[in-house]
Enzyme design. Sequence first.
Site, PDB file in Angstrom:
ATOM      1  N   ASP A   1       0.813  -1.228   0.000  1.00 16.71           N
ATOM      2  CA  ASP A   1       0.000   0.000   0.000  1.00 16.71           C
ATOM      3  C   ASP A   1       0.841   1.270   0.000  1.00 16.71           C
ATOM      4  O   ASP A   1       0.406   2.308   0.513  1.00 16.71           O
ATOM      5  CB  ASP A   1      -0.956   0.043   1.220  1.00 16.71           C
ATOM      6  CG  ASP A   1      -1.784  -1.210   1.323  1.00 16.71           C
ATOM      7  OD1 ASP A   1      -2.234  -1.688   0.274  1.00 16.71           O
ATOM      8  OD2 ASP A   1      -1.972  -1.710   2.449  1.00 16.71           O
TER       9      ASP A   1
ATOM     10  N   LYS B   1       2.457   2.298  -5.123  1.00 15.04           N
ATOM     11  CA  LYS B   1       3.140   1.822  -6.336  1.00 15.04           C
ATOM     12  C   LYS B   1       2.305   2.116  -7.580  1.00 15.04           C
ATOM     13  O   LYS B   1       2.842   2.400  -8.641  1.00 15.04           O
ATOM     14  CB  LYS B   1       3.407   0.310  -6.244  1.00 15.04           C
ATOM     15  CG  LYS B   1       4.338  -0.071  -5.122  1.00 15.04           C
ATOM     16  CD  LYS B   1       4.491  -1.576  -4.999  1.00 15.04           C
ATOM     17  CE  LYS B   1       3.260  -2.293  -4.507  1.00 15.04           C
ATOM     18  NZ  LYS B   1       2.866  -2.015  -3.124  1.00 15.04           N
TER      19      LYS B   1
ATOM     20  N   GLY C   1      -4.001  -3.961  -4.302  1.00 17.42           N
ATOM     21  CA  GLY C   1      -4.953  -2.891  -4.595  1.00 17.42           C
ATOM     22  C   GLY C   1      -4.166  -1.641  -4.921  1.00 17.42           C
ATOM     23  O   GLY C   1      -3.654  -0.971  -4.037  1.00 17.42           O
ATOM     24  N   HIS C   2      -3.999  -1.374  -6.209  1.00 21.75           N
ATOM     25  CA  HIS C   2      -3.197  -0.219  -6.635  1.00 21.75           C
ATOM     26  C   HIS C   2      -4.133   0.896  -7.076  1.00 21.75           C
ATOM     27  O   HIS C   2      -4.869   0.742  -8.047  1.00 21.75           O
ATOM     28  CB  HIS C   2      -2.266  -0.618  -7.787  1.00 21.75           C
ATOM     29  CG  HIS C   2      -1.244  -1.636  -7.369  1.00 21.75           C
ATOM     30  ND1 HIS C   2      -0.411  -2.278  -8.257  1.00 21.75           N
ATOM     31  CD2 HIS C   2      -0.916  -2.109  -6.159  1.00 21.75           C
ATOM     32  CE1 HIS C   2       0.379  -3.105  -7.584  1.00 21.75           C
ATOM     33  NE2 HIS C   2       0.086  -3.020  -6.318  1.00 21.75           N
TER      34      HIS C   2
ATOM     35  N   GLN D   1       2.317  -5.885  -3.365  1.00 22.65           N
ATOM     36  CA  GLN D   1       2.608  -5.993  -1.930  1.00 22.65           C
ATOM     37  C   GLN D   1       3.898  -5.221  -1.585  1.00 22.65           C
ATOM     38  O   GLN D   1       4.291  -4.339  -2.329  1.00 22.65           O
ATOM     39  CB  GLN D   1       2.695  -7.460  -1.479  1.00 22.65           C
ATOM     40  CG  GLN D   1       1.343  -8.179  -1.467  1.00 22.65           C
ATOM     41  CD  GLN D   1       0.893  -8.681  -2.821  1.00 22.65           C
ATOM     42  OE1 GLN D   1       1.674  -9.247  -3.556  1.00 22.65           O
ATOM     43  NE2 GLN D   1      -0.350  -8.451  -3.159  1.00 22.65           N
TER      44      GLN D   1
HETATM   45  P1  IMP Z   1      -2.534 -12.738   1.426  1.00 23.24           P
HETATM   46  O1  IMP Z   1      -1.557 -12.197   0.434  1.00 23.24           O
HETATM   47  O2  IMP Z   1      -3.971 -12.439   1.077  1.00 23.24           O
HETATM   48  O3  IMP Z   1      -2.306 -14.179   1.717  1.00 23.24           O
HETATM   49  O4  IMP Z   1      -2.279 -11.974   2.814  1.00 23.24           O
HETATM   50  C1  IMP Z   1      -1.083 -12.146   3.565  1.00 23.24           C
HETATM   51  C2  IMP Z   1      -0.678 -10.832   4.229  1.00 23.24           C
HETATM   52  O5  IMP Z   1      -0.293  -9.910   3.226  1.00 23.24           O
HETATM   53  C3  IMP Z   1      -1.800 -10.148   5.017  1.00 23.24           C
HETATM   54  O6  IMP Z   1      -1.215  -9.460   6.114  1.00 23.24           O
HETATM   55  C4  IMP Z   1      -2.353  -9.151   4.038  1.00 23.24           C
HETATM   56  O7  IMP Z   1      -3.000  -8.065   4.676  1.00 23.24           O
HETATM   57  C5  IMP Z   1      -1.074  -8.722   3.337  1.00 23.24           C
HETATM   58  N1  IMP Z   1      -1.302  -8.213   1.982  1.00 23.24           N
HETATM   59  C6  IMP Z   1      -1.522  -8.934   0.868  1.00 23.24           C
HETATM   60  N2  IMP Z   1      -1.648  -8.122  -0.202  1.00 23.24           N
HETATM   61  C7  IMP Z   1      -1.511  -6.877   0.250  1.00 23.24           C
HETATM   62  C8  IMP Z   1      -1.505  -5.588  -0.388  1.00 23.24           C
HETATM   63  O8  IMP Z   1      -1.656  -5.437  -1.604  1.00 23.24           O
HETATM   64  N3  IMP Z   1      -1.317  -4.517   0.429  1.00 23.24           N
HETATM   65  C9  IMP Z   1      -1.103  -4.640   1.758  1.00 23.24           C
HETATM   66  N4  IMP Z   1      -1.081  -5.815   2.394  1.00 23.24           N
HETATM   67  C10 IMP Z   1      -1.280  -6.923   1.640  1.00 23.24           C
END
Ligand code: IMP
Length: 434
Positions: free
Chosen positions: A13, A16, A40-41, A223
């Site tokens: 977040d 990017k 989520g970009h 991420q």
């Molecule tokens: P997952 O990728 O859905 O398995 O989540 C694993 C961890 O990564 C969790 O703490 C999510 O909140 C975090 N996470 C996954 N994608 C994002 C992102 O795009 N932004 C922020 N945190 C993310």
Amino acid sequence: MPVTAIIGGQWGDEGKGKVVDLLAQQADMVVRFGGGSNAGHTVVNQLGTFRMHLIPSGIFNPHALCIVGNGTVVDPKALLSEADELAGRGVDLRGLRISDKAHVIMPYHRLQDRLEETMRGQKAIGTTGRGIGPAYADKYARIGIRVGDLVHPSSFRARLEEVLPLKNRLLTEIFGADPLDLEEIFDEYCSYAERIRPWVATTEPLVRQAVLSNRKVLLEGAQGALLDPEFGTYPYVTSSSPMAWGAFAGAGIPPKSLSYVVAVFKAYNTRVGGGPFPTEIHGELADFIRRQGGEGHQEFGTTTGRPRRVGWFDAVAGRYVVQLNSVDVLAIMRLDVLDALEQVKIAVAYNLDGARTEEFPASADVLSRAEPIYEELPGWKRPTGACLTYDDLPTEARRYLERISDLLGTPIGLVSSGPDRKQTILLRPSFWAH
Ligand code: IMP
């Protein structure tokens, strides 16, 4: 900018989407190399505000080829709804390509993700519930289904007949859930396959060709580095590598062709989901920071709507990320969020079990014992959203940025103080001219 990776330097977040959207104006190719629709970009441009999840944020340049790389995991339903929204708002999708080697997120992945999280109880990772972890686990357990299988009904059916009985045993015998119906999944996913087929391609030769012909290629990370399964705050991490080297495996970029790495940081820190966060702030100040940034740009997850945890800038974690990724320049985002504060803080070291350390302990257990040692700097107490050049920024804001740059040992190349493309200050023009 021949081949440039844009990565998140914190826990995701960071902004990017805005940086990729900006740089993609000059790019010939943009490749997403990891993650799925957990990302989520947010992109704000002349067409409006867009929340991108899987389609590269470069799609707004109609001349760029935008690749969903082999290292991603594709939920076809989510991808199609994103594509429909973009097309409905006038975005040209002819440049979209989806790697035939990307893995498909199946209904049992989403289900398994949620069931596993419930089972973890207090220790839940706080995943986005999009099936990301189970899809990557199946990829490495060699029971995944790839996009290339999905678009060939007979291969898809054969894979599903092999995998679904296994998954149904897991769902029913371990989790006590109902089994899933093969025919239903097959029909639903065949209808998605029909629609995505025109975009599916073997993408690694396209990437290689672009590199060989000196095209400008942007590698769009998803991420953030601290969510890396190897070097992040394990086990509170995601399941693909958000590091620059994730692009080698996730896009098919030959290792020696990566020219530059840009790391995107917020001017403070946020985290969504569980896991240690040494500089986290609670209470009124946290609430205040979370609500800055303007309508639609506050600190609530783009994908899940969850409030993000907020904290001071962590230079210990930042330096760790910069060193691991050989970062060339920093992009510092959302400076405006701190505009109203009397004072700002940066964690310069940790107190860990009674001793000072400047090393980032990348293990959730150890990191949860780290207490930040702060340096306090005066706030600037003036809006920065209308500053067009670095010199327009208040002196205190410049001091703050320069301190971050010193602590991370890396120059700043971009400062953003609002969601609009215009609210961007580019430093080091010679770097961006590559
Ligand atoms: P997952 O990728 O859905 O398995 O989540 C694993 C961890 O990564 C969790 O703490 C999510 O909140 C975090 N996470 C996954 N994608 C994002 C992102 O795009 N932004 C922020 N945190 C993310």
